[in-house]
Design a protein around this motif. Structure first.
Motif, mmCIF file in Angstrom:
data_model
loop_
_atom_site.group_PDB
_atom_site.id
_atom_site.type_symbol
_atom_site.label_atom_id
_atom_site.label_comp_id
_atom_site.label_asym_id
_atom_site.label_seq_id
_atom_site.Cartn_x
_atom_site.Cartn_y
_atom_site.Cartn_z
ATOM 1 N N PRO A 1 0.900 -1.334 -0.014
ATOM 2 C CA PRO A 1 0.187 -0.100 -0.064
ATOM 3 C C PRO A 1 0.967 1.298 0.205
ATOM 4 N N HIS A 2 0.416 2.421 -0.762
ATOM 5 C CA HIS A 2 0.783 3.732 -0.313
ATOM 6 C C HIS A 2 0.088 4.151 0.945
ATOM 7 N N PRO A 3 0.266 5.275 1.360
ATOM 8 C CA PRO A 3 -0.215 5.645 2.749
ATOM 9 C C PRO A 3 -1.788 5.801 2.720
ATOM 10 N N GLY A 4 -2.166 6.244 1.713
ATOM 11 C CA GLY A 4 -3.798 6.385 1.301
ATOM 12 C C GLY A 4 -4.490 4.875 1.542
ATOM 13 N N GLU A 5 -3.634 3.974 0.763
ATOM 14 C CA GLU A 5 -4.380 2.636 0.786
ATOM 15 C C GLU A 5 -4.086 1.991 2.322
ATOM 16 N N PHE A 6 -2.858 2.105 2.768
ATOM 17 C CA PHE A 6 -2.756 1.618 4.173
ATOM 18 C C PHE A 6 -3.821 2.360 5.070
ATOM 19 N N LEU B 1 5.067 -0.478 2.932
ATOM 20 C CA LEU B 1 4.480 0.823 3.229
ATOM 21 C C LEU B 1 5.428 1.818 2.100
ATOM 22 N N LYS B 2 4.962 2.136 1.072
ATOM 23 C CA LYS B 2 5.280 2.906 0.105
ATOM 24 C C LYS B 2 5.632 4.471 0.503
ATOM 25 N N GLY B 3 6.306 5.156 -0.341
ATOM 26 C CA GLY B 3 6.487 6.790 -0.278
ATOM 27 C C GLY B 3 8.020 7.037 0.095
ATOM 28 N N THR C 1 4.009 4.586 -11.122
ATOM 29 C CA THR C 1 5.577 4.042 -10.706
ATOM 30 C C THR C 1 5.095 2.802 -9.748
ATOM 31 N N GLY C 2 4.040 2.842 -8.914
ATOM 32 C CA GLY C 2 3.628 1.637 -8.315
ATOM 33 C C GLY C 2 3.520 0.452 -8.790
ATOM 34 N N ASP C 3 2.794 0.767 -10.058
ATOM 35 C CA ASP C 3 2.302 -0.507 -10.852
ATOM 36 C C ASP C 3 3.642 -1.301 -11.437
ATOM 37 N N VAL C 4 4.841 -0.306 -11.795
ATOM 38 C CA VAL C 4 5.966 -0.755 -12.081
ATOM 39 C C VAL C 4 6.765 -1.628 -10.980
HETATM 40 MG MG MG Z 1 -0.617 2.018 -6.694
#
Ligand code: MG
Ligand code: NAX
Ligand code: ADP
Length: 291
Positions: free
Chosen positions: A160-165, A197-199, A225-228
């Motif tokens: 997840p990015h913070p929004g998804e988390f 936890l991305k970012g 970029t997250g899809d990659v």
């Molecule tokens: Mg994404």
């Protein structure tokens, strides 16, 4: 619980001189929906650049030809949907029949929030024995469940990015941002998953080990970029790396490709597709360092 801070990268997957496409990992990326075919392409190409022997992209039949036309190197599987946005029973059977042949599977990028995504995510999360990478709308599907996360039949990597988390945990983005490590570790421990936890300073943790990524830059704050990363991580898991190692190396390589892209193109101008062109430089640097 004592958390082990991991500074070193794991050993890279080995590619023996007599390797063949059947021995370098066969992965499946379930991604895309009308309007978000790009997410499926980016994830599929991320998996190819990660080194997989074979990459399959399963995507709604309505966009299969678009996805297939973007790159000739992955194969595509059509997902046939009915008028309720559910997979038809034939399409489900066809997909499930093929699952045992894959070394790792990802679901979520660009899938949208449709009934088929919710049901397939829950089914794969609970039943798939191989490593499953869960991203984007598959995370949103888990977040929308009225029940706790299902028990998993195999390793799970959640990205997840913070929004998804925030959706997954019901904790605000502000509170997550105030203590990213603690929130990530607690989630990984509670659900027995590898949590990415991305970012800036992406955290990778399985609840006992923790790595804070040092590569990457603000130029990566651009759609796709997250899809990659999903493709790259799936590829590494499919080449036999442990879920934690695949996530740690995937995040590192992805950020390093982003750093090379920013050097050449600038942070404002770089786009997600550029990462794919710089993953080779990232690999070359890593391979040189380890020889
Ligand atoms: Mg994404
Ligand atoms: N070319 C394509 O087809 C693309 C499709 N995409 C898909 O678009 C759908 C929606 O995903 P999105 O992620 O855009 O939308 P979301 O609504 O899930 O998340 C976006 C929000 O999350 C928060 N957020 C994200 N990163 C943050 C950070 N580092 N710090 C603090 N807050 C942060 C922000 O509030 C941001 O507005 C997904 O299916 C996704 O896979 C995207 O991947 C973009 C590219
Ligand atoms: N400021 C930043 N510094 C480093 N990496 C970043 C930064 N902003 C975004 N990224 C990286 O870019 C990727 C964005 O992923 P995500 O939000 O899922 O994008 P998308 O869904 O559009 O593909 C993540 O790997 C994240 O860590």
């Amino acid at each position: 619980m004592n958390i082990q801070r991991i500074k070193d990268l794991p050993p890279l997957p080995q590619r023996a001189p007599d390797s063949h496409k059947g021995s370098c990992g066969k992965v499946l990326i379930i991604a895309g929906s009308p309007g978000m075919s790009g997410a499926a392409c980016l994830a599929g190409m991320g998996a190819l650049r990660g080194g997989s022997g074979l990459v399959f992209v399963a995507t709604p039949a309505a966009i299969q030809s678009i996805v297939a036309s973007v790159n000739p190197c992955y194969l595509t599987i059509p997902l046939e949907l009915d008028s309720d946005s559910q997979l038809t029973s034939e399409s489900t059977a066809h997909l499930l029949d093929q699952l045992p042949g894959f070394d790792a599977v990802a679901i979520g990028p660009g899938c949208g929030q449709h009934p088929w995504v919710r049901d397939l995510t829950v089914q794969l999360y609970s039943e798939l024995e191989q490593t499953l990478i869960v991203d984007a709308d598959a995370l949103n599907s888990l977040a929308a469940l009225e029940t706790p996360l299902p028990d998993a039949a195999g390793p799970r990597i959640l990205t997840p990015h913070p929004g998804e988390f925030s959706r997954l945990t019901n904790v605000s983005i502000k509170d997550i941002s105030a203590d990213r490590e603690t929130h990530a570790i607690q989630f990984a421990q509670k659900h027995q998953v590898v949590l990415v936890l991305k970012g800036a300073g992406t955290i990778v943790t399985d609840g006992t080990q923790l790595a804070v990524n040092q590569t990457g830059n603000a130029g990566m704050a651009t759609g796709g970029t997250g899809d990659v990363l999903t493709g790259l991580t799936t590829s590494l898991a499919g080449q036999g790396m442990s879920p934690f190692d695949a996530a740690q190396l995937g995040v590192y390589l992805h950020g390093l490709a982003g750093d090379f892209a920013a050097d050449d193109l600038s942070q404002p101008a770089m786009i997600a597709a550029d990462l794919l062109d710089y993953i080779p430089d990232a690999w070359r640097e890593l391979i040189a360092e380890t020889n």
